[in-house]
Write an enzyme that holds these catalytic residues in place. Structure first.
Site, PDB file in Angstrom:
ATOM      1  N   LYS A  21       0.638  -1.094  -0.159  1.00 49.59           N
ATOM      2  CA  LYS A  21      -0.040  -0.009  -0.111  1.00 49.59           C
ATOM      3  C   LYS A  21       0.808   1.349  -0.062  1.00 49.59           C
ATOM      4  O   LYS A  21       0.783   2.127  -0.950  1.00 49.59           O
ATOM      5  CB  LYS A  21      -0.922  -0.111   1.304  1.00 49.59           C
ATOM      6  CG  LYS A  21      -1.829   0.938   1.364  1.00 49.59           C
ATOM      7  CD  LYS A  21      -3.053   0.805   2.178  1.00 49.59           C
ATOM      8  CE  LYS A  21      -3.033   0.853   3.699  1.00 49.59           C
ATOM      9  NZ  LYS A  21      -2.582   2.310   4.017  1.00 49.59           N
ATOM     10  N   SER A  22       1.661   1.208   0.837  1.00 50.04           N
ATOM     11  CA  SER A  22       2.743   2.654   0.948  1.00 50.04           C
ATOM     12  C   SER A  22       3.704   2.788  -0.404  1.00 50.04           C
ATOM     13  O   SER A  22       3.453   3.729  -0.808  1.00 50.04           O
ATOM     14  CB  SER A  22       3.810   2.203   1.899  1.00 50.04           C
ATOM     15  OG  SER A  22       3.122   2.178   3.347  1.00 50.04           O
ATOM     16  N   GLY A  93      -5.140   8.017   5.354  1.00 51.33           N
ATOM     17  CA  GLY A  93      -4.107   9.057   5.876  1.00 51.33           C
ATOM     18  C   GLY A  93      -3.037   9.335   5.067  1.00 51.33           C
ATOM     19  O   GLY A  93      -2.403  10.365   5.075  1.00 51.33           O
ATOM     20  N   ARG A 121      -8.568  12.194  12.493  1.00 49.91           N
ATOM     21  CA  ARG A 121      -7.285  11.983  12.703  1.00 49.91           C
ATOM     22  C   ARG A 121      -6.525  13.318  12.475  1.00 49.91           C
ATOM     23  O   ARG A 121      -6.831  14.132  11.879  1.00 49.91           O
ATOM     24  CB  ARG A 121      -6.849  10.892  11.604  1.00 49.91           C
ATOM     25  CG  ARG A 121      -7.603   9.595  11.747  1.00 49.91           C
ATOM     26  CD  ARG A 121      -7.211   8.550  10.502  1.00 49.91           C
ATOM     27  NE  ARG A 121      -5.678   8.230  10.884  1.00 49.91           N
ATOM     28  CZ  ARG A 121      -5.001   7.422  10.249  1.00 49.91           C
ATOM     29  NH1 ARG A 121      -5.776   7.013   9.015  1.00 49.91           N
ATOM     30  NH2 ARG A 121      -3.862   7.239  10.312  1.00 49.91           N
ATOM     31  N   GLN A 166       4.631   8.851   7.221  1.00 47.64           N
ATOM     32  CA  GLN A 166       3.821   9.907   6.556  1.00 47.64           C
ATOM     33  C   GLN A 166       4.024  11.559   6.807  1.00 47.64           C
ATOM     34  O   GLN A 166       4.134  12.248   5.704  1.00 47.64           O
ATOM     35  CB  GLN A 166       2.278   9.615   7.329  1.00 47.64           C
ATOM     36  CG  GLN A 166       1.744   8.505   6.650  1.00 47.64           C
ATOM     37  CD  GLN A 166       0.122   8.429   6.996  1.00 47.64           C
ATOM     38  OE1 GLN A 166      -0.361   9.045   7.787  1.00 47.64           O
ATOM     39  NE2 GLN A 166      -0.372   7.123   6.581  1.00 47.64           N
ATOM     40  N   ASP A 313       1.778  -1.210  11.904  1.00 49.25           N
ATOM     41  CA  ASP A 313       0.655  -1.497  11.209  1.00 49.25           C
ATOM     42  C   ASP A 313       0.373  -3.239  11.586  1.00 49.25           C
ATOM     43  O   ASP A 313      -1.075  -3.714  11.243  1.00 49.25           O
ATOM     44  CB  ASP A 313       0.502  -1.422   9.727  1.00 49.25           C
ATOM     45  CG  ASP A 313       0.292  -0.033   9.359  1.00 49.25           C
ATOM     46  OD1 ASP A 313      -0.037   0.858  10.158  1.00 49.25           O
ATOM     47  OD2 ASP A 313       0.966   0.281   8.033  1.00 49.25           O
ATOM     48  N   LYS A 340      -4.856   5.782  14.698  1.00 45.26           N
ATOM     49  CA  LYS A 340      -5.134   5.172  13.179  1.00 45.26           C
ATOM     50  C   LYS A 340      -6.433   5.155  12.729  1.00 45.26           C
ATOM     51  O   LYS A 340      -7.338   5.964  13.258  1.00 45.26           O
ATOM     52  CB  LYS A 340      -4.474   3.767  13.327  1.00 45.26           C
ATOM     53  CG  LYS A 340      -3.061   3.587  13.831  1.00 45.26           C
ATOM     54  CD  LYS A 340      -2.332   4.059  12.523  1.00 45.26           C
ATOM     55  CE  LYS A 340      -0.874   4.270  13.012  1.00 45.26           C
ATOM     56  NZ  LYS A 340       0.058   4.835  11.617  1.00 45.26           N
ATOM     57  N   ARG A 388      -7.568  -3.463   9.525  1.00 45.07           N
ATOM     58  CA  ARG A 388      -6.738  -4.277   9.976  1.00 45.07           C
ATOM     59  C   ARG A 388      -7.416  -5.219  11.324  1.00 45.07           C
ATOM     60  O   ARG A 388      -7.056  -6.167  11.656  1.00 45.07           O
ATOM     61  CB  ARG A 388      -5.436  -3.522  10.390  1.00 45.07           C
ATOM     62  CG  ARG A 388      -4.796  -3.075   9.049  1.00 45.07           C
ATOM     63  CD  ARG A 388      -3.212  -2.804   9.286  1.00 45.07           C
ATOM     64  NE  ARG A 388      -2.786  -1.725   8.315  1.00 45.07           N
ATOM     65  CZ  ARG A 388      -2.429  -2.054   7.118  1.00 45.07           C
ATOM     66  NH1 ARG A 388      -2.549  -3.200   6.559  1.00 45.07           N
ATOM     67  NH2 ARG A 388      -1.908  -1.049   6.234  1.00 45.07           N
TER      68      ARG A 388
HETATM   69  C1  S3P Z   1       2.413   4.613   6.419  1.00 45.69           C
HETATM   70  C2  S3P Z   1       2.997   5.192   7.502  1.00 45.69           C
HETATM   71  C3  S3P Z   1       2.381   4.762   8.672  1.00 45.69           C
HETATM   72  C4  S3P Z   1       1.596   3.523   8.521  1.00 45.69           C
HETATM   73  C5  S3P Z   1       0.498   3.654   7.491  1.00 45.69           C
HETATM   74  C6  S3P Z   1       1.239   4.012   6.033  1.00 45.69           C
HETATM   75  C7  S3P Z   1       3.127   5.499   5.054  1.00 45.69           C
HETATM   76  O1  S3P Z   1       1.765   5.614   9.267  1.00 45.69           O
HETATM   77  O2  S3P Z   1       0.885   3.332   9.818  1.00 45.69           O
HETATM   78  O3  S3P Z   1      -0.532   2.648   7.142  1.00 45.69           O
HETATM   79  O4  S3P Z   1       2.709   5.079   3.758  1.00 45.69           O
HETATM   80  O5  S3P Z   1       3.860   6.052   5.284  1.00 45.69           O
HETATM   81  P1  S3P Z   1       2.545   6.950  10.316  1.00 45.69           P
HETATM   82  O6  S3P Z   1       3.082   7.601   9.542  1.00 45.69           O
HETATM   83  O7  S3P Z   1       1.159   7.808  10.964  1.00 45.69           O
HETATM   84  O8  S3P Z   1       3.011   5.974  11.232  1.00 45.69           O
END
Ligand code: S3P
Length: 427
Positions: A21-22, A93, A121, A166, A313, A340, A388
């Site tokens: 996903k990231s 997010g 959030r 993020q 996650d 989250k 999740r």
């Molecule tokens: C992500 C970073 C994480 C993770 C999210 C995806 C990303 O969040 O929990 O599912 O793709 O950069 P945080 O940056 O809030 O820790």
């Protein structure tokens, strides 16, 4: 309410885990900001990543989806167009926070909106550090809806307050549009996909040896690339747990990303005595491996703050491993779980208690007394609208004889639309 899949004698077979996903979010963003075409294989077609695709289409970027491949026709940093209406972030997010960094340096204003969960959030964790570059992100009491008034940005030297990829990535995207190099310092290393991918697209991001200091050289000319997205270890995690916990199981998870900023779950499982073998390791680009998981007797473990970012996650499903392991496990320093898709500390505690699990909620985690013998107190489970949590409860369902129901099952489409089909094929 929907009935979950019922309990098997053992799980067997292979799963090609969906794309990360990231990485899927970032390849759309970087492809859009590059010159030329970016061709993507094994893209994650989930609700969250489609929020990113739709947002960039609304910013004037042509994105074709042909036979499961995605082609982004890059426009460069100066080619985005002012959107004609609000940008809909849905539940995502990652889309929201990263795009804030991108839009901060543009020469137009945009409005970002999201669903109820996303609108709760915190967004000031992004707007405040971006302001150190002269950015103007106007939130609603620290939340969406938000307006981003694009500006010429200047460089920053910023010490991050939260361990968040993020937030780091938003700052990197903004710093790319600044006039001089910026320095971003992290508290703990977090996932580094933005940095490694940016360099693959032709950027110049330098990370210190301790992984904590990032220097961003601005105004790169990025060039489109071809990319096959690795399988998402965060999605594989549910099958890792299912394979370990359901007796007489052996599962092969194919082509899973094993970037070391993401593999905390593999370390935890090994510490707990779980049998996972890595095969067919490939280190060209983002590292990949097949994970072969075999049923194991687990022992309790302790997980503290410095380990959390590499498994943030996976903590809901790791909590389930702890609930089945011999002894008392603690998870601490995980207060980020409270912000989250839902408050995951509260949601896990509430749902695990229904399953008869001995769990105590802490402000920053849990204490869990593991047992092989849960006495289910309520069969009415709830995902809390969180993908999740929903998948964690679906794995828990494999372990009890009681007939359970799961409300909000559809939330799995945020990151893993075919989750229940892939699980059913292993039974
Ligand atoms: C992500 C970073 C994480 C993770 C999210 C995806 C990303 O969040 O929990 O599912 O793709 O950069 P945080 O940056 O809030 O820790």
């Amino acid at each position: 309410m929907t009935t979950l899949v019922k309990t098997p004698k053992g799980l067997h077979g292979e799963v090609l885990v969906p794309g990360d996903k990231s990485i899927s979010h970032r390849v759309i963003m970087l492809g859009a900001l590059s010159e030329g075409e970016t061709k993507i294989n094994h893209f994650l077609f989930s609700d969250d990543c489609l929020s990113t695709v739709n947002a960039f289409r609304d910013l004037g970027v042509k994105i074709d989806i042909i036979d499961e491949h995605v082609i982004v026709h890059g426009v460069g940093f100066n080619g985005l167009e002012a959107p004609k209406h609000e940008l809909q972030m849905g539940n995502s997010g990652t889309t929201t926070r990263l795009i804030m960094g991108i839009l901060s340096g543009q020469n137009f204003s945009s409005e970002l909106i999201g669903d109820d969960s996303l609108s709760k959030r915190p967004m000031n964790r992004v707007s405040e550090p971006l302001a150190t570059m002269g950015a103007e992100v106007i939130t609603t009491d620290g939340h969406l809806p938000a307006i981003v008034n694009g500006k010429q940005l200047h460089s920053t030297n910023y010490q991050m307050k939260v361990a968040s990829a993020q937030v780091k990535s938003a700052l990197i995207f903004a710093a790319l549009q600044a006039n001089e190099p910026s320095i971003i310092r992290e508290k703990l290393p977090t996932r580094n996909h933005t940095e490694t991918m940016l360099n693959a697209f032709g950027g110049k991001i330098v990370t210190s040896e301790d992984q904590l200091t990032i220097t961003v050289n601005p105004q790169p000319r990025l060039k489109g690339i071809d990319l096959t997205v690795p399988g998402d270890i965060s999605s594989a995690a549910f099958f890792i747990a299912a394979g370990l916990l359901v007796p007489n199981s052996q599962i092969r998870l194919q082509r899973v990303g094993i970037n070391e900023t993401r593999t905390g779950i593999l370390d935890v499982v090994k510490r707990m005595g779980g049998n996972i073998q890595l095969e067919n390791i490939n280190r060209d680009g983002e590292p990949l491996a097949d994970l072969v998981v075999t049923s194991s007797q687990l022992t309790a473990t302790d997980i503290s703050a410095e380990k959390i970012p590499a498994m943030i996650d996976e903590l809901p499903i790791i909590a389930l491993l702890c609930a089945r392991a011999a002894g008392t496990s603690t998870i601490s320093g995980a207060e980020e779980l409270r912000v989250k898709e839902t408050d995951r500390i509260a949601a896990i505690t509430e749902e695990f208690k229904k399953l008869g699990i001995d769990i105590t909620e802490k402000s920053d985690g849990f204490v869990i007394n593991g047992s092989q013998d849960w006495h289910v107190e309520s069969s009415q489970l709830n995902s809390h609208g969180d993908h999740r949590i929903g998948m964690t409860l679906a794995v828990a369902d494999l372990l009890v004889d009681t007939h359970l129901e799961l409300a909000g099952k559809e939330s799995v489409s945020i990151s893993y639309p075919d989750f229940f089909d892939d699980l059913a094929r292993l039974i």
